[in-house]
Design a protein around this motif. Structure first.
Motif, mmCIF file in Angstrom:
data_model
loop_
_atom_site.group_PDB
_atom_site.id
_atom_site.type_symbol
_atom_site.label_atom_id
_atom_site.label_comp_id
_atom_site.label_asym_id
_atom_site.label_seq_id
_atom_site.Cartn_x
_atom_site.Cartn_y
_atom_site.Cartn_z
ATOM 1 N N MET A 252 0.840 -1.477 0.025
ATOM 2 C CA MET A 252 -0.308 -0.166 -0.125
ATOM 3 C C MET A 252 0.994 0.923 -0.223
ATOM 4 O O MET A 252 -0.143 2.370 -0.422
ATOM 5 C CB MET A 252 -1.193 -0.432 1.192
ATOM 6 N N VAL A 258 -2.695 3.860 -3.620
ATOM 7 C CA VAL A 258 -4.014 3.964 -2.623
ATOM 8 C C VAL A 258 -3.349 4.968 -0.678
ATOM 9 O O VAL A 258 -3.452 3.987 0.047
ATOM 10 C CB VAL A 258 -4.483 2.464 -1.598
ATOM 11 N N GLU A 259 -2.583 6.208 -1.244
ATOM 12 C CA GLU A 259 -1.966 6.777 -0.199
ATOM 13 C C GLU A 259 -3.460 6.740 0.738
ATOM 14 O O GLU A 259 -2.777 7.175 2.104
ATOM 15 C CB GLU A 259 -2.357 8.512 -1.108
ATOM 16 N N ARG A 260 -4.864 6.831 0.955
ATOM 17 C CA ARG A 260 -5.309 7.146 1.761
ATOM 18 C C ARG A 260 -5.330 6.063 2.876
ATOM 19 O O ARG A 260 -5.633 6.355 4.320
ATOM 20 C CB ARG A 260 -7.358 7.938 1.699
ATOM 21 N N LEU A 261 -5.399 4.781 2.439
ATOM 22 C CA LEU A 261 -5.289 3.645 2.555
ATOM 23 C C LEU A 261 -3.763 3.269 3.555
ATOM 24 O O LEU A 261 -4.479 2.716 5.035
ATOM 25 C CB LEU A 261 -5.622 2.066 2.174
ATOM 26 N N SER A 262 -2.459 3.849 2.986
ATOM 27 C CA SER A 262 -1.813 3.529 3.726
ATOM 28 C C SER A 262 -1.420 4.315 4.692
ATOM 29 O O SER A 262 -0.606 4.398 6.524
ATOM 30 C CB SER A 262 -0.645 3.632 2.932
ATOM 31 N N THR A 263 -2.087 5.406 4.827
ATOM 32 C CA THR A 263 -1.481 6.853 5.790
ATOM 33 C C THR A 263 -3.216 6.112 6.892
ATOM 34 O O THR A 263 -2.367 6.682 8.659
ATOM 35 C CB THR A 263 -1.885 8.752 5.484
ATOM 36 N N THR A 264 -3.750 5.753 6.535
ATOM 37 C CA THR A 264 -4.609 5.215 7.962
ATOM 38 C C THR A 264 -3.962 4.071 8.036
ATOM 39 O O THR A 264 -4.732 4.333 9.293
ATOM 40 C CB THR A 264 -5.990 4.825 7.502
ATOM 41 N N ALA A 265 -3.695 3.373 7.880
ATOM 42 C CA ALA A 265 -2.701 2.448 8.673
ATOM 43 C C ALA A 265 -1.046 2.673 8.708
ATOM 44 O O ALA A 265 -1.193 1.599 9.910
ATOM 45 C CB ALA A 265 -2.261 0.917 7.147
#
Length: 390
Positions: A252, A258-265
């Protein structure tokens, strides 16, 4: 008067002094465990030793030892957190995903030889497994079976989520002691490692300057987690949960779509799960599970495992320098334990002491991230013992 007497018997003070079962572990033992919880809070707040985990672990230890509160009884909130997130293995795996999203494998890919240092540092895991069995054989009051020894040995990897995941699968009754030992030694990296590193290297070794690393392309970084997962599927499926979530998080990060997913993780999800993981681990620090001779054995063996892992990485670097090719500063071998990025910073600091212009941080990150993979692989190997021992 009956109502007043009933109220007095329902106070925590009465429960500490006159526990219902008459045993000291349910009375003063709980008070002692609350003191240990306060000690962990002190180390987290005042000394800043792994505060993100030691603070919720310490507070969880206090909550679970409050008499008559029942938070760790069946149906209690701490018991639910433990059952849902830790016993199932979910929380450590989610944390591994977040760590993967924060990890840059570039330094390791730029100098693949440093992966050997991460592998060598796992030597402490397996030697400590043998040590735990020997300790159980010759020390009265300590009785570790093969699964217990495997769970204790993983402390040498200096990887808290991996230690918690393995202990929850193999030896849940030792989870509290193993988690506290793992995170305590991770926090003590700047204290434990330097004497070992100085003892095993010469001043000339510490002054070795390593070659400038090449630039690693985006395609390499995207392909790498898929290749590692593929090797895991073919060679060691038991490590797939840890390796899979770790590489998913890294993919990610590196794919860029999928920057948003990576940031959330990396941030929100990782922080939320860390809170509940700490509370769930602290819930296992009850008197009957913690105030036993085996706890001292775990703390002793954990220190041995961590020290052997540090020494193995340094010695491997010195051995590699005996062969032709670019020389490696042995200090970065100590970063093979997966305490990211603390171990790499210690290597860099000692290198700066020997040569103020010698920048080792990025070189040390290679074995450091390799150590994360190494500890996950070691955990996968140890998980295979579950069926063997059964």
């Amino acid at each position: 008067m009956d109502m007043i007497a009933h109220f007095c018997r329902s106070t925590g003070l009465y429960a500490f002094l006159f526990p219902a079962d008459g045993g000291w572990t349910e009375g003063l033992g709980r008070l002692l465990m609350i003191g240990i919880g306060l000690l962990l809070l002190y180390l987290a707040i005042r000394r800043e030793f792994e505060p993100l985990l030691l603070l919720p672990i310490g507070f969880g230890a206090i909550l679970t030892n409050i008499p008559l509160a029942g938070m760790n009884d069946p149906g209690g909130i701490l018991q639910l957190i433990y059952q849902v997130g830790i016993k199932s293995g979910a929380f450590p795996l989610i944390i591994f995903m977040g760590i993967g999203a924060m990890t840059d494998f570039g330094p390791m890919l730029a100098n693949p030889k440093t992966a050997l240092l991460g592998a060598a540092a796992q030597f402490g895991i397996f030697t400590t497994l043998i040590g735990a069995l020997l300790l159980s054989r010759y020390v009265p009051g300590i009785d570790f079976d093969l699964l217990d020894a495997a769970s204790i040995g993983i402390i040498g990897g200096a990887d808290g989520p991996t230690a918690i995941f393995l202990a929850s699968q193999l030896s849940p009754h030792l989870l509290g002691s193993i988690a506290v030992a793992a995170y305590s030694y991770m926090a003590l990296v700047p204290i434990i490692q330097p004497p070992i590193m100085r003892a095993l290297t010469t001043p000339a070794d510490r002054c070795i300057r390593m070659e400038q690393m090449r630039q690693v392309g985006k395609v390499e970084k995207i392909v790498f987690p898929l290749v590692v997962l593929g090797l895991c599927v073919v060679l060691l499926p038991s490590a797939a949960p840890l390796i899979g979530f770790f590489m998913f998080g890294n993919l990610m990060r590196e794919c860029g779509v999928v920057e948003r997913l990576s940031t959330t993780a990396q941030n929100a999800l990782l922080n939320i799960v860390t809170i509940f993981l700490g509370l769930g681990v602290g819930a296992q620090m009850s008197t009957e599970k913690f105030l036993i001779p085996s706890t001292l054995g775990i703390l002793f063996l954990g220190a041995i495992a961590f020290s052997i892992g540090t020494a193995s990485g340094v010695l491997m670097a010195r051995i590699m320098n005996l062969f032709p090719g670019a020389r490696i500063n042995p200090l970065i071998g100590s970063a093979g334990v997966s305490a990211v990025p603390m171990a790499a910073r210690v290597s860099h600091r000692l290198g700066m002491e020997a040569d103020p212009e010698n920048m080792l941080l990025m070189h040390a990150m290679g074995p450091n991230v390799a150590g994360v993979i190494g500890s996950a692989v070691a955990a996968g190997v140890l998980l295979t013992l579950k069926d063997f021992a059964g």
